[in-house]
Design a protein around this motif. Sequence first.
Motif, short mmCIF file in Angstrom:
data_model
loop_
_atom_site.label_atom_id
_atom_site.label_comp_id
_atom_site.label_asym_id
_atom_site.label_seq_id
_atom_site.Cartn_x
_atom_site.Cartn_y
_atom_site.Cartn_z
N LYS A 33 0.86 -1.19 0.00
CA LYS A 33 0.00 0.00 0.00
C LYS A 33 0.89 1.24 0.00
O LYS A 33 2.08 1.16 0.28
N ILE A 36 -1.81 8.13 0.16
CA ILE A 36 -2.29 8.94 -0.96
C ILE A 36 -1.45 10.20 -1.12
O ILE A 36 -1.07 10.56 -2.24
N LYS A 77 -7.53 5.83 -9.16
CA LYS A 77 -8.00 5.60 -7.78
C LYS A 77 -7.54 6.72 -6.86
O LYS A 77 -8.29 7.17 -6.00
N MET A 78 -6.31 7.19 -7.04
CA MET A 78 -5.80 8.30 -6.23
C MET A 78 -6.70 9.53 -6.40
O MET A 78 -7.08 10.16 -5.41
N GLU A 80 -9.81 9.67 -7.33
CA GLU A 80 -11.13 9.42 -6.74
C GLU A 80 -11.10 9.55 -5.22
O GLU A 80 -12.08 9.98 -4.62
N GLU A 81 -10.00 9.15 -4.61
CA GLU A 81 -9.91 9.12 -3.15
C GLU A 81 -9.40 10.42 -2.52
O GLU A 81 -9.56 10.62 -1.32
N THR A 84 -11.12 12.51 0.43
CA THR A 84 -11.99 11.65 1.23
C THR A 84 -11.23 11.26 2.49
O THR A 84 -10.11 11.70 2.73
N GLN A 85 -11.82 10.40 3.27
CA GLN A 85 -11.19 9.92 4.50
C GLN A 85 -10.09 8.90 4.22
O GLN A 85 -9.28 8.61 5.10
N THR A 86 -10.05 8.36 3.02
CA THR A 86 -9.07 7.35 2.67
C THR A 86 -7.66 7.94 2.73
O THR A 86 -7.42 9.01 2.19
N GLN A 87 -6.76 7.22 3.38
CA GLN A 87 -5.40 7.71 3.50
C GLN A 87 -4.38 6.88 2.75
O GLN A 87 -3.26 7.32 2.53
N ILE A 89 -3.71 3.80 -0.52
CA ILE A 89 -4.19 3.10 -1.70
C ILE A 89 -3.46 1.76 -1.76
O ILE A 89 -2.25 1.70 -1.56
#
Length: 93
Positions: A33, A36, A77-78, A80-81, A84-87, A89
């Motif tokens: 992983k 981001i 994907k980067m 899109e994220e 957001t809360q996503t940290q 990928i």
Amino acid sequence: MEYSYPLDLDWTLDEMVAVVDFLTAIEQSYESKIEINELKKKYDLFKQVCPGKAQENNIYKDFKKVSGYDGYPVIKKMREELGTQTQVISMAK
């Protein structure tokens, strides 16, 4: 991995380092992983070296041939994220 990165011999050493760092980040996203924000920084430096979409796509294509890793879905994907809360990928299956 044992393969050659797609590099342009007309690039400076700093430009080559930026491209290799970015491609290493693509590898990392598939093998484990990547954060981001770290990926975004490396992508931004890569885009300073390869600002054109055609050149970017050619590097993705050449890199996929030698590594099996496709940069396009990672960057999609980067994008899109971001925000957001996503940290992180991960493209690992």
